[in-house]
Every structure is written in structure tokens, then in C-alpha cells.
Enzyme design. Structure first.
Site, PDB file in Angstrom:
ATOM      1  N   ARG A 149       0.817  -1.205   0.000  1.00 37.80           N
ATOM      2  CA  ARG A 149       0.000   0.000   0.000  1.00 37.80           C
ATOM      3  C   ARG A 149       0.852   1.257   0.000  1.00 37.80           C
ATOM      4  NH1 ARG A 149      -4.279  -0.213   4.353  1.00 37.80           N
ATOM      5  NH2 ARG A 149      -5.308  -1.256   2.634  1.00 37.80           N
ATOM      6  N   TYR A 150       1.924   1.214   0.777  1.00 34.03           N
ATOM      7  CA  TYR A 150       2.760   2.402   0.942  1.00 34.03           C
ATOM      8  C   TYR A 150       4.011   2.293   0.081  1.00 34.03           C
ATOM      9  CZ  TYR A 150      -0.119   2.983   5.125  1.00 34.03           C
ATOM     10  OH  TYR A 150      -1.165   3.117   5.992  1.00 34.03           O
ATOM     11  N   ARG A 156       7.535   0.054   1.233  1.00 37.03           N
ATOM     12  CA  ARG A 156       7.423  -0.929   2.317  1.00 37.03           C
ATOM     13  C   ARG A 156       6.191  -1.807   2.128  1.00 37.03           C
ATOM     14  NH1 ARG A 156       5.683   3.897   4.230  1.00 37.03           N
ATOM     15  NH2 ARG A 156       4.305   4.091   6.035  1.00 37.03           N
ATOM     16  N   CYS A 213      -3.488 -17.148  15.083  1.00 31.08           N
ATOM     17  CA  CYS A 213      -2.890 -16.558  16.278  1.00 31.08           C
ATOM     18  C   CYS A 213      -3.076 -17.512  17.450  1.00 31.08           C
ATOM     19  CB  CYS A 213      -3.580 -15.246  16.628  1.00 31.08           C
ATOM     20  SG  CYS A 213      -3.207 -13.950  15.454  1.00 31.08           S
ATOM     21  N   CYS A 266      -8.530 -12.286  19.327  1.00 31.15           N
ATOM     22  CA  CYS A 266      -9.099 -11.081  19.918  1.00 31.15           C
ATOM     23  C   CYS A 266     -10.436 -10.775  19.245  1.00 31.15           C
ATOM     24  CB  CYS A 266      -8.161  -9.902  19.697  1.00 31.15           C
ATOM     25  SG  CYS A 266      -6.439 -10.294  19.997  1.00 31.15           S
ATOM     26  N   CYS A 325     -10.506  -8.243  16.318  1.00 32.03           N
ATOM     27  CA  CYS A 325      -9.458  -8.427  15.313  1.00 32.03           C
ATOM     28  C   CYS A 325      -9.808  -7.782  13.980  1.00 32.03           C
ATOM     29  CB  CYS A 325      -9.208  -9.913  15.099  1.00 32.03           C
ATOM     30  SG  CYS A 325      -7.970 -10.192  13.827  1.00 32.03           S
ATOM     31  N   ARG A 354      -8.346  -8.485  11.238  1.00 33.89           N
ATOM     32  CA  ARG A 354      -8.186  -9.460  10.146  1.00 33.89           C
ATOM     33  C   ARG A 354      -9.010 -10.715  10.398  1.00 33.89           C
ATOM     34  NH1 ARG A 354      -2.503  -7.804  10.130  1.00 33.89           N
ATOM     35  NH2 ARG A 354      -2.568  -5.854   8.960  1.00 33.89           N
ATOM     36  N   ASP A 360     -10.946  -0.993  14.487  1.00 31.22           N
ATOM     37  CA  ASP A 360     -11.492  -0.994  13.135  1.00 31.22           C
ATOM     38  C   ASP A 360     -12.941  -1.463  13.168  1.00 31.22           C
ATOM     39  OD1 ASP A 360      -9.246  -0.033  11.785  1.00 31.22           O
ATOM     40  OD2 ASP A 360      -8.281  -1.991  11.951  1.00 31.22           O
ATOM     41  N   ASP A 393      -7.100   3.924  10.957  1.00 32.25           N
ATOM     42  CA  ASP A 393      -6.817   3.404   9.617  1.00 32.25           C
ATOM     43  C   ASP A 393      -8.026   3.743   8.750  1.00 32.25           C
ATOM     44  OD1 ASP A 393      -5.040   2.121   7.887  1.00 32.25           O
ATOM     45  OD2 ASP A 393      -4.644   0.538   9.344  1.00 32.25           O
ATOM     46  N   LYS A 405      -2.988   4.701   7.177  1.00 32.23           N
ATOM     47  CA  LYS A 405      -2.910   5.167   8.562  1.00 32.23           C
ATOM     48  C   LYS A 405      -2.949   6.687   8.626  1.00 32.23           C
ATOM     49  CE  LYS A 405      -0.196   1.320  10.406  1.00 32.23           C
ATOM     50  NZ  LYS A 405      -0.097   0.462   9.209  1.00 32.23           N
TER      51      LYS A 405
HETATM   52  C1  LIG Z   1       0.744  -0.500   9.104  1.00 28.18           C
HETATM   53  C2  LIG Z   1       1.127  -0.922   7.786  1.00 28.18           C
HETATM   54  C3  LIG Z   1       2.460  -0.834   7.373  1.00 28.18           C
HETATM   55  C4  LIG Z   1       3.560  -0.290   8.264  1.00 28.18           C
HETATM   56  O1  LIG Z   1       3.355   1.066   8.551  1.00 28.18           O
HETATM   57  P1  LIG Z   1       4.402   1.906   9.433  1.00 28.18           P
HETATM   58  O2  LIG Z   1       3.722   3.214   9.668  1.00 28.18           O
HETATM   59  O3  LIG Z   1       5.637   2.033   8.601  1.00 28.18           O
HETATM   60  O4  LIG Z   1       4.648   1.139  10.680  1.00 28.18           O
HETATM   61  C5  LIG Z   1       2.756  -1.226   6.090  1.00 28.18           C
HETATM   62  N1  LIG Z   1       1.802  -1.659   5.248  1.00 28.18           N
HETATM   63  C6  LIG Z   1       0.512  -1.748   5.607  1.00 28.18           C
HETATM   64  C7  LIG Z   1      -0.494  -2.202   4.626  1.00 28.18           C
HETATM   65  C8  LIG Z   1       0.126  -1.383   6.894  1.00 28.18           C
HETATM   66  O5  LIG Z   1      -1.161  -1.477   7.267  1.00 28.18           O
HETATM   67  S1  SF4 Z   2      -5.879  -8.709  16.652  1.00 30.45           S
HETATM   68 FE1  SF4 Z   2      -6.204 -10.477  15.265  1.00 30.45          FE
HETATM   69  S2  SF4 Z   2      -4.233 -10.755  14.254  1.00 30.45           S
HETATM   70 FE2  SF4 Z   2      -3.861  -9.511  16.085  1.00 30.45          FE
HETATM   71  S3  SF4 Z   2      -3.376 -10.988  17.725  1.00 30.45           S
HETATM   72 FE3  SF4 Z   2      -5.561 -10.590  17.841  1.00 30.45          FE
HETATM   73  S4  SF4 Z   2      -6.488 -12.226  16.632  1.00 30.45           S
HETATM   74 FE4  SF4 Z   2      -4.318 -12.131  16.042  1.00 30.45          FE
END
Ligand SMILES: *Cc1c(COP(=O)(O)O)cnc(C)c1O
Ligand code: SF4
Length: 393
Positions: free
Chosen positions: A120-121, A124, A133, A137, A140, A142, A302, A339, A346
Site C-alpha cells: 500500500r505504501y 514498504r 494466532c 481477539c 481483530c 483481520r 477498526d 486506519d 494510517k
Molecule cells: C501498518 C502498515 C504498514 C507499516 O506502517 P508503518 O507506519 O511504517 O509502521 C505497512 N503496510 C501496511 C499495509 C500497513 O497497514
Molecule cells: S488482533 Fe487479530 S491478528 Fe492480532 S493478535 Fe488478535 S487475533 Fe491475532
């Protein structure tokens, strides 16, 4: 029917009496992993005053609690900040229209096809290596991937992800996450990290996000730390939401990671009823810097399905930030983040301490500053540009 990660074997589950006597350091992390409670019926008698939720919540999002985490839960109090993070409540059955999306952050749209890379960025990538996991949680972000996971992302998908990192030399920063990368054994981690380091020498920063360190600290062993050190993992970010999650065992295992020369960061999710309180946050972040872990991000919850009751309003998050900045050590103050919907990324949530305003006569601007105690001062000079005009002969 819910697919269980570990086949249910009640013989392996600890009763309350056994749990009280259980020493998580007495057996391997794999053995403890196999003892996780994965249904609230299994926690019956281990915890009292469990809410009798509708089975449908399990279809939407599985439950998993390690024995160590169960030990940290108050046996009687449903409002225990640890129970609230891991046990389903009736709130999950109600869902306002907006909170029904499973991929709120639009990660799938930014996923490189055929891989588990979210790109996305610039420069990185987020590498979702694992889809499970140790403890799940309720909030979560995801859920779409971790809930009914069978244990690991497809091998070929990981291969293709590493191919992508190797082929794209603009990638400087790889963040391994999931799920939790530490659900892999040391050998598999060694292979993945080794492949990234050997095939992608352009990667300058290799980091890993893990909550397993907190949910099952015994996962952190000298052997694991040797693997991380060998491949020059520079940062491990852990996820803690309440000071109750910081124990002597966690501190000891965090120290092992630090001894491998790895910097550590903390991320926290701002959760209503768990940590939306200035005193709780101050204590959490102070305990964190006490163990040498730098608070990095506080995320807004989220808006994923079944998590809306945890969401703390933006306005309240600003107040929480204001309760930290100036009041506790600077290094203990994290950045608050929301987010953005559908892949916006972010966005920092920062109260404004310095405001530039137009002068009434239109001749320029004045800058009004406010400190952490609410005292204000005007700094007219800050609105001006003092650079000298270029001299002409
Ligand atoms: C959070 C995240 C990162 C890392 O972001 P930083 O601000 O550099 O810690 C990279 N890619 C995605 C898709 C993210 O959600
Ligand atoms: S928030 Fe989701 S991905 Fe993160 S530790 Fe909890 S269950 Fe795992």
C-alpha cells in the site's frame, strides 16, 4: 460447524484446579498451544459468570484462549479487561449497518495477486505470513483470515510473496505479520527470514509484529531469538492493551529478544471498557518503557463485524492523547492512529496545540499555542518568514 485448529481433546484441557497450579514454563509452547480453549463450553467451570452467547458468534469468529491467558483472566468478573478482549458477548450478535465489513481497510484491494503481500505504501510492504494466532481477539481487524484458519498460509503463496519482494528492489522495509508469524516453528521462520535476506539484499528494515509474545510468552526462547538475530530482524512489535497483560514472565521473555539486539515497540488498540481511560493508558505505557519497549501506535478499533461495541469515538481518543502528552515521559507517548476506510491508510489522530490564525487587519498571521495544561500564548513571530530578501546590486 466451526473448523477447529486443534482437534478438540478434552483430556488436554486444564480444569480450574489444574489451571491454578499450571506453570506455563513447565512445557513447550507447542504443548501449551494444544491446550487452548476453543469454545465457551470448554471454559465452563474455568471461568464463572460466562455470558451465554448465541452459537452464531462462533461461526463468525472463532474463540481461542491459551492457558496462560486464561490464568490472567479474573475467574469471576466479566468486566475483567482481559476477558473482555477474548470472550464473546451478546454485543457481537447486534450489528449496525456500517459495521458489517470484513475487510474494512481494503487490504485485499492492495494485495499483490497470488501473494500475501499488502503493498500500500511506497517502499514498504506488509507480509501476512501466517493466518492464525495463539489467542483470538474479538476486535481483530483481520477476522476474515484468522478466524477459520487451518494453520498456515499456503507454501506456494509464501514463495510467490518472497519472489515479489526479491523482484521489487524499491522495497526497503518488510513487516511480517498475520495472524502471528510466531505461530510458525523456528525452522520455518528461519527459512522465510533467510530467503528474504538472501534474495532481497535491498531490504533495509525487517520487522515482525507478534501478539503471541504476550499471549504465550514461552514462545520466546533463546533458539527463536537466535533465528531473529541471525537474519538481522531489527524490530519486534508486540500488542498489549492493558497493564494486566504485563507479567514477570512476559518481562523475562521480552528481555531475551532485547538481548538479541532487537528494538521493541508496543502497539495498542483503543478499546471501550478496556483501556479508554487516561490512568490505564498512562500505567500501560509507563510499564512498557520500564521494560524498554517503546509505545509506537494506539489504533482506533477498526469497524469490523462484531467489534463496533469496542469503538472509542475520535473525540475521546483526542482527550486520551491529551492526557498523555506532557503528563508522562515523552518516549512513553505513542502516536494515535485511525486506519482510513477502504485503503486510505494510517492517519494520525493529533490534537492541535499550535494554530495559525489570520490577523483581523489582514496584515499577516499570528500563531496561538496551547500547552498540555491548557495555558495559551500567542507567538506572532511564528507566522512570519524571516528569511532576508535576496540582495540585488
Ligand atoms: C501498518 C502498515 C504498514 C507499516 O506502517 P508503518 O507506519 O511504517 O509502521 C505497512 N503496510 C501496511 C499495509 C500497513 O497497514
Ligand atoms: S488482533 Fe487479530 S491478528 Fe492480532 S493478535 Fe488478535 S487475533 Fe491475532
Amino acid at each position: 460447524m466451526l473448523q477447529r485448529i486443534i482437534p478438540l481433546d478434552t483430556g488436554k484441557l486444564l480444569t480450574r484446579v489444574q489451571l491454578d497450579a499450571y506453570d506455563p514454563e513447565s512445557e513447550s509452547w507447542q504443548k501449551q498451544f494444544a491446550r487452548r480453549y476453543v469454545h465457551h463450553a470448554e471454559l465452563d467451570g474455568v471461568l464463572n459468570n460466562m455470558e451465554n452467547v448465541n452459537e452464531t458468534v462462533y461461526d463468525k469468529f472463532a474463540i481461542a484462549v491459551t492457558p496462560y491467558m486464561a490464568q490472567l483472566m479474573d475467574p469471576d468478573d466479566p468486566q475483567c479487561p482481559i476477558r473482555m478482549q477474548y470472550l464473546p458477548t451478546f454485543h457481537e450478535e447486534t450489528k449496525p449497518g456500517f459495521a458489517t465489513m470484513l475487510d474494512q481497510l481494503g487490504e485485499e484491494g492492495d494485495t499483490v495477486p497470488g501473494t500475501s503481500i499488502v503493498h500500500r505504501y511506497p517502499r514498504r510492504v506488509l507480509f501476512l505470513v501466517s493466518n492464525t494466532c495463539a489467542t483470538l481477539c474479538r476486535f481483530c481487524t483481520r477476522k476474515r483470515m484468522v478466524s477459520k484458519a487451518t494453520g498456515s498460509v499456503h507454501k506456494e503463496q509464501i514463495e510467490r510473496s518472497i519472489d515479489y519482494i526479491a523482484a521489487n528492489t524499491q522495497i526497503q522495509d518488510v513487516l511480517l505479520s498475520g495472524g502471528d508469524p510466531l505461530t510458525f516453528d523456528d525452522q520455518r521462520l528461519d527459512e522465510i527470514l533467510g530467503a528474504i535476506r538472501s534474495r532481497a539484499p535491498h531490504v533495509r528494515f525487517l520487522r515482525l509484529g507478534s501478539r503471541m509474545v504476550v499471549q504465550m510468552p514461552t514462545r520466546v526462547t533463546p533458539e527463536l531469538c537466535a533465528v531473529l538475530e541471525k537474519h538481522r530482524v531489527q524490530m519486534v512489535n508486540i500488542h498489549i492493551n492493558h497493564p494486566k497483560e504485563i507479567t514477570p514472565l512476559l518481562r523475562r521473555r521480552v528481555k531475551l529478544i532485547q538481548k538479541a539486539g532487537i528494538m521493541m515497540g508496543l502497539q495498542t488498540v483503543c478499546l471501550k471498557g478496556v483501556n479508554d481511560d487516561v490512568e490505564v493508558m498512562r500505567e500501560l505505557f509507563l510499564q512498557s518503557i520500564e521494560m524498554g519497549v517503546r509505545p509506537y501506535y494506539v489504533y482506533s478499533t477498526d469497524m469490523v463485524e462484531g467489534a463496533h461495541h469496542f469503538v472509542v469515538p475520535h473525540k475521546r481518543m483526542l482527550e486520551l492523547y491529551e492526557g498523555l502528552r506532557g503528563w508522562i515521559s515523552g518516549p512513553a507517548v505513542p502516536t494515535f492512529i485511525v486506519d482510513g476506510l477502504g485503503g486510505l491508510g494510517k492517519l494520525p489522530i493529533i490534537p492541535s496545540y499550535v494554530n495559525e490564525e489570520l490577523l483581523p487587519d489582514g496584515s499577516g498571521t499570528t500563531v496561538k499555542c496551547r500547552n498540555y495544561k491548557g495555558m495559551t500564548v500567542e507567538m506572532p513571530g511564528l507566522g512570519q518568514d524571516f528569511s532576508l530578501p535576496t540582495q540585488s546590486n
